[in-house]
Design an enzyme around this catalytic site. Sequence first.
Site, PDB file in Angstrom:
ATOM      1  N   THR A  91       1.813 -11.691   2.836  1.00  0.00           N
ATOM      2  CA  THR A  91       1.454 -10.285   2.649  1.00  0.00           C
ATOM      3  C   THR A  91       0.263  -9.930   3.526  1.00  0.00           C
ATOM      4  OG1 THR A  91       1.126  -8.548   1.003  1.00  0.00           O
ATOM      5  CG2 THR A  91       0.061 -10.664   0.530  1.00  0.00           C
ATOM      6  N   LYS A 147       1.410 -10.238   7.891  1.00  0.00           N
ATOM      7  CA  LYS A 147       2.851 -10.025   8.082  1.00  0.00           C
ATOM      8  C   LYS A 147       3.281  -9.929   9.552  1.00  0.00           C
ATOM      9  CE  LYS A 147       4.381  -7.685   3.898  1.00  0.00           C
ATOM     10  NZ  LYS A 147       5.012  -6.454   3.419  1.00  0.00           N
ATOM     11  N   GLY A 167       2.507   2.724   6.598  1.00  0.00           N
ATOM     12  CA  GLY A 167       2.073   1.323   6.634  1.00  0.00           C
ATOM     13  C   GLY A 167       3.281   0.396   6.687  1.00  0.00           C
ATOM     14  N   ASN A 219       1.773  11.390   6.318  1.00  0.00           N
ATOM     15  CA  ASN A 219       0.723  10.369   6.192  1.00  0.00           C
ATOM     16  C   ASN A 219      -0.663  10.976   6.282  1.00  0.00           C
ATOM     17  OD1 ASN A 219       0.265   7.576   5.778  1.00  0.00           O
ATOM     18  ND2 ASN A 219      -0.527   7.409   7.864  1.00  0.00           N
ATOM     19  N   THR A 229      -3.193   9.703   7.838  1.00  0.00           N
ATOM     20  CA  THR A 229      -3.598   9.616   9.246  1.00  0.00           C
ATOM     21  C   THR A 229      -2.370   9.934  10.095  1.00  0.00           C
ATOM     22  OG1 THR A 229      -4.996   7.780   8.518  1.00  0.00           O
ATOM     23  CG2 THR A 229      -4.817   8.116  10.893  1.00  0.00           C
ATOM     24  N   LEU A 249       7.610   3.435  -4.520  1.00  0.00           N
ATOM     25  CA  LEU A 249       7.472   1.979  -4.379  1.00  0.00           C
ATOM     26  C   LEU A 249       6.445   1.405  -5.346  1.00  0.00           C
ATOM     27  CD1 LEU A 249       9.245   2.394  -1.902  1.00  0.00           C
ATOM     28  CD2 LEU A 249       7.734   0.896  -0.620  1.00  0.00           C
ATOM     29  N   TYR A 297       4.906   0.198  -8.676  1.00  0.00           N
ATOM     30  CA  TYR A 297       5.565  -0.314  -9.889  1.00  0.00           C
ATOM     31  C   TYR A 297       4.600  -0.423 -11.075  1.00  0.00           C
ATOM     32  CZ  TYR A 297       3.893  -4.230  -7.102  1.00  0.00           C
ATOM     33  OH  TYR A 297       3.127  -5.020  -6.295  1.00  0.00           O
ATOM     34  N   GLY A 305       9.268   1.207  -8.427  1.00  0.00           N
ATOM     35  CA  GLY A 305       9.221   0.106  -7.462  1.00  0.00           C
ATOM     36  C   GLY A 305       9.646  -1.248  -8.005  1.00  0.00           C
TER      37      GLY A 305
HETATM   38  P1  NAP Z   1      -0.240  -0.440   3.844  1.00  0.00           P
HETATM   39  O1  NAP Z   1       0.476  -1.100   4.959  1.00  0.00           O
HETATM   40  O2  NAP Z   1      -1.684  -0.716   3.629  1.00  0.00           O
HETATM   41  O3  NAP Z   1      -0.037   1.165   4.040  1.00  0.00           O
HETATM   42  C1  NAP Z   1      -0.608   2.044   3.112  1.00  0.00           C
HETATM   43  C2  NAP Z   1      -0.182   3.476   3.436  1.00  0.00           C
HETATM   44  O4  NAP Z   1      -0.644   4.312   2.385  1.00  0.00           O
HETATM   45  C3  NAP Z   1      -0.773   4.016   4.715  1.00  0.00           C
HETATM   46  O5  NAP Z   1       0.142   4.933   5.248  1.00  0.00           O
HETATM   47  C4  NAP Z   1      -2.046   4.731   4.220  1.00  0.00           C
HETATM   48  O6  NAP Z   1      -2.415   5.838   5.015  1.00  0.00           O
HETATM   49  C5  NAP Z   1      -1.581   5.262   2.886  1.00  0.00           C
HETATM   50  N1  NAP Z   1      -2.705   5.355   1.936  1.00  0.00           N
HETATM   51  C6  NAP Z   1      -3.402   4.327   1.404  1.00  0.00           C
HETATM   52  N2  NAP Z   1      -4.325   4.805   0.527  1.00  0.00           N
HETATM   53  C7  NAP Z   1      -4.199   6.152   0.551  1.00  0.00           C
HETATM   54  C8  NAP Z   1      -4.881   7.194  -0.125  1.00  0.00           C
HETATM   55  N3  NAP Z   1      -5.865   6.958  -1.002  1.00  0.00           N
HETATM   56  N4  NAP Z   1      -4.517   8.475   0.116  1.00  0.00           N
HETATM   57  C9  NAP Z   1      -3.518   8.732   1.007  1.00  0.00           C
HETATM   58  N5  NAP Z   1      -2.834   7.785   1.685  1.00  0.00           N
HETATM   59  C10 NAP Z   1      -3.174   6.512   1.440  1.00  0.00           C
HETATM   60  O7  NAP Z   1       0.460  -0.742   2.437  1.00  0.00           O
HETATM   61  P2  NAP Z   1       1.985  -1.064   2.142  1.00  0.00           P
HETATM   62  O8  NAP Z   1       2.203  -2.523   2.192  1.00  0.00           O
HETATM   63  O9  NAP Z   1       2.824  -0.190   2.972  1.00  0.00           O
HETATM   64  O10 NAP Z   1       2.094  -0.662   0.584  1.00  0.00           O
HETATM   65  C11 NAP Z   1       2.110   0.697   0.164  1.00  0.00           C
HETATM   66  C12 NAP Z   1       2.429   0.773  -1.340  1.00  0.00           C
HETATM   67  O11 NAP Z   1       3.737   0.279  -1.573  1.00  0.00           O
HETATM   68  C13 NAP Z   1       1.499  -0.060  -2.224  1.00  0.00           C
HETATM   69  O12 NAP Z   1       1.256   0.656  -3.412  1.00  0.00           O
HETATM   70  C14 NAP Z   1       2.303  -1.290  -2.545  1.00  0.00           C
HETATM   71  O13 NAP Z   1       1.963  -1.840  -3.817  1.00  0.00           O
HETATM   72  C15 NAP Z   1       3.701  -0.697  -2.588  1.00  0.00           C
HETATM   73  N6  NAP Z   1       4.729  -1.699  -2.273  1.00  0.00           N
HETATM   74  C16 NAP Z   1       5.720  -1.904  -3.190  1.00  0.00           C
HETATM   75  C17 NAP Z   1       6.712  -2.816  -2.903  1.00  0.00           C
HETATM   76  C18 NAP Z   1       7.796  -3.031  -3.898  1.00  0.00           C
HETATM   77  O14 NAP Z   1       8.530  -4.029  -3.775  1.00  0.00           O
HETATM   78  N7  NAP Z   1       7.989  -2.164  -4.868  1.00  0.00           N
HETATM   79  C19 NAP Z   1       6.701  -3.525  -1.694  1.00  0.00           C
HETATM   80  C20 NAP Z   1       5.694  -3.274  -0.768  1.00  0.00           C
HETATM   81  C21 NAP Z   1       4.697  -2.358  -1.085  1.00  0.00           C
HETATM   82  P3  NAP Z   1      -3.326   5.677   6.347  1.00  0.00           P
HETATM   83  O15 NAP Z   1      -2.350   5.346   7.438  1.00  0.00           O
HETATM   84  O16 NAP Z   1      -3.956   6.994   6.501  1.00  0.00           O
HETATM   85  O17 NAP Z   1      -4.304   4.576   6.076  1.00  0.00           O
END
Ligand code: NAP
Length: 279
Positions: free
Chosen positions: A58, A62, A124, A147, A149, A221, A223, A244
């Site tokens: 993770t 990755k 992300g 997004n 950003t 996503l 959960y 999720g």
């Molecule tokens: P990541 O790569 O860190 O990307 C996070 C994304 O969310 C970026 O686009 C970021 O925007 C945005 N973001 C973060 N905090 C924010 C805030 N306070 N306000 C507005 N935008 C915000 O994370 P990721 O791995 O993609 O994970 C994203 C979510 O999906 C997490 O909650 C994770 O737990 C969940 N997830 C679930 C599963 C599942 O199997 N259900 C799998 C993977 C992830 P910026 O670009 O502006 O920073």
Amino acid sequence: MGLIGHPIKQTYSPFIHNVAFDLKKVDYLYLPFDVPAANLGNAVKGMVALGIKGFNVTIPHKVNIMQLMNNISDEAAGVGAVNTVVNDLGRLSGYNTDVYGILKTLDKHKSILAGKEMTVAGAGGSARAVIYTLIKYFKPAQINIINRTEQKAEALKKYFSDKMKFEAIKCYELLSSDLVDVFQRSELIVNATPIGMYPETDDAVISLEKAFNKEQIVFDLVYNPSKTRLLSIASKQGAKVINGTEMLVNQASKAFELWTGEIMPVPDIIRSLEMMIDT
Ligand code: NAP
């Protein structure tokens, strides 16, 4: 088996895999390992030296782990990230099982979704896996990326234009005044940001009821909690909502199968996980 990442915050992967090992009566154990970026190479060498059969990867590893693999699956290459590694006597293969988790979760709605307009909040790692899966398996008419950003959304747009020759992507900033229209037009809405995740459970990517309707599928996503504010608002407007958990367990089930050759009892694990999260 195990998980490497940094920081390793609360993760449900050990629960999912260890319960599944017990149910299937296979003699494995899954542990989380906190590995800072600078230690990635040594950590992987250690995994191989210890004969660990496989592991999940993770944030922040990755992408960087890809250069340590002997093989990379088509899906991991397409997404540009590996989340699962299989160690076959020192020969390392990298997979992206998030694609399977997303597809398995959405596939039963394929006849409704194929060819439609779709919106993804986030740019992300998980948004990238969602968009790859949508383009490959659902042939959307258009994908809107929303997004915080906007440049990161634009970078994803360029990635999918270069890699998959998919041009129908529009990008919006999270606070854009166009968002209600964009949501209303979309047959599928996916939240791939942590907005609404515990403990910030009052937050939602959008909280206007008029953004939702009963023709939509809204997939969060997140959960924890199992019903986020986004899903509550959308379901009150008649939208079909998906949390999720299903994706989380389905992506884990693919890794489980790659490591053990066994099939994870997915419905049992989803039930146990939701009980654990909501108590
Ligand atoms: P990541 O790569 O860190 O990307 C996070 C994304 O969310 C970026 O686009 C970021 O925007 C945005 N973001 C973060 N905090 C924010 C805030 N306070 N306000 C507005 N935008 C915000 O994370 P990721 O791995 O993609 O994970 C994203 C979510 O999906 C997490 O909650 C994770 O737990 C969940 N997830 C679930 C599963 C599942 O199997 N259900 C799998 C993977 C992830 P910026 O670009 O502006 O920073």
